[in-house]
Design an enzyme around this catalytic site. Structure first.
Site, PDB file in Angstrom:
ATOM      1  N   PRO A  76       9.881  19.579 -20.844  1.00 10.47           N
ATOM      2  CA  PRO A  76      10.190  18.609 -21.890  1.00 10.47           C
ATOM      3  C   PRO A  76      11.671  18.259 -22.008  1.00 10.47           C
ATOM      4  O   PRO A  76      12.013  17.221 -22.583  1.00 10.47           O
ATOM      5  CB  PRO A  76       9.693  19.306 -23.165  1.00 10.47           C
ATOM      6  CG  PRO A  76       9.831  20.760 -22.863  1.00 10.47           C
ATOM      7  CD  PRO A  76       9.510  20.893 -21.403  1.00 10.47           C
ATOM      8  N   TYR A 106       1.291  32.722 -13.031  1.00  8.36           N
ATOM      9  CA  TYR A 106       2.689  33.062 -13.270  1.00  8.36           C
ATOM     10  C   TYR A 106       2.913  34.542 -12.955  1.00  8.36           C
ATOM     11  O   TYR A 106       2.347  35.421 -13.611  1.00  8.36           O
ATOM     12  CB  TYR A 106       3.074  32.786 -14.735  1.00  8.36           C
ATOM     13  CG  TYR A 106       2.991  31.330 -15.144  1.00  8.36           C
ATOM     14  CD1 TYR A 106       2.888  30.299 -14.204  1.00  8.36           C
ATOM     15  CD2 TYR A 106       3.013  30.970 -16.488  1.00  8.36           C
ATOM     16  CE1 TYR A 106       2.810  28.968 -14.588  1.00  8.36           C
ATOM     17  CE2 TYR A 106       2.950  29.632 -16.880  1.00  8.36           C
ATOM     18  CZ  TYR A 106       2.836  28.642 -15.923  1.00  8.36           C
ATOM     19  OH  TYR A 106       2.762  27.333 -16.325  1.00  8.36           O
TER      20      TYR A 106
END
Length: 272
Positions: free
Chosen positions: A195, A50
């Protein structure tokens, strides 16, 4: 509402995915990470890839020395040189990235080190063997996997215990149901990435339930996951403190049996 990773790491069951920390605004990134901890988040997920490691550095700048009970999990095994995400699981690369993560996170041992992707060009046993070697050296406490099948979990556990699995899972995409069921049977934490599904759009069944409960659709989507299994540990990410507060609030949202069933039956997009 807690889950114990590996038998010795209790964490709140709603974590924080740090991928979207704004690398171009360190002050905002630091404030967001600190806010997550203030709100009771004790599990933070990051990765070496990242922002080419900058994400790990931002977390350390914001939180080190880490408050008691806070677990920062990281990953290696996937590089991100541009727009592409490329699995890279050579043992020497995994070991190098673990050393870099230790340095960037300012820790002597990584509590949870996850194989970001299985590299199809390298035997899985070699990839897991590298992580086991890091455990034997005291540099990694627990090992997790990401985007794997039941068969791959079983194969990996012949080499070292697997305490977590991070697969994509939400109201729309439930292809990992067999993996989730396996994790539940064996006490392995299941960390759904992405999610909050696209089905939280206005007019959806999720939005209808949210309006009735006085909640946001994202909160309902997260509450459904938490209700779905006791090993579920969602890690929603955001760059907004407002959305962070909303996400964390999902842990206190109770779904009735009827609402849970309505959401459970809803398949807004079916992917083979």
């Amino acid at each position: 509402m807690h889950l114990v990773l590996g038998g010795d790491l209790p964490v709140h069951r709603l974590g924080f995915g740090a991928m979207r920390l704004p690398a171009n605004d360190p002050a905002a990134a630091h404030a967001l990470a600190r806010k997550a901890v203030e709100l009771g988040v004790t599990f933070i997920d990051t990765a070496d890839s990242y922002d080419l490691g900058r994400n790990e550095e931002l977390l350390a700048e914001a939180l080190h020395p880490y408050p008691d009970g806070v677990v920062v999990a990281t990953k290696a095994g996937q590089c991100h040189p541009g727009r592409e995400w490329i699995p890279l699981g050579r043992p020497e690369y995994l070991r190098q990235q673990a050393e870099l993560s230790l340095r960037r996170l300012r820790v002597e041992r990584i509590d949870l080190f996850q194989l970001h992707r299985v590299d199809p060009t390298v035997p899985l046993a070699d990839q897991i063997g590298a992580l086991r070697q890091l455990q034997d050296e005291g540099k990694v406490r627990h090992v997790g996997l990401s985007e794997v099948s039941v068969e791959q979990i079983v194969e990996a556990e012949r080499i070292t215990p697997i305490v977590s699995v991070q697969n994509r899972h939400n109201l729309d995409d439930r292809r990992s149901e067999p993996v989730l069921d396996h994790c539940e049977r064996h006490g392995i934490a299941f960390l759904p990435w992405l999610p909050i599904a696209p089905s939280v759009r206005p007019g959806s069944r999720v939005a209808e339930v949210a309006q009735r409960l006085g909640a946001t659709p994202a909160q309902v989507a997260l509450a459904w996951l938490l209700r779905r299994s006791p090993v579920m540990l969602p890690i929603p990410g955001t760059s907004s403190e407002k959305h962070l507060e909303e996400n964390v609030g999902a842990a206190d949202l109770g779904l009735s049996n009827e609402d849970f069933a309505r959401l459970d039956e809803a398949r807004y997009s079916k992917t083979p």
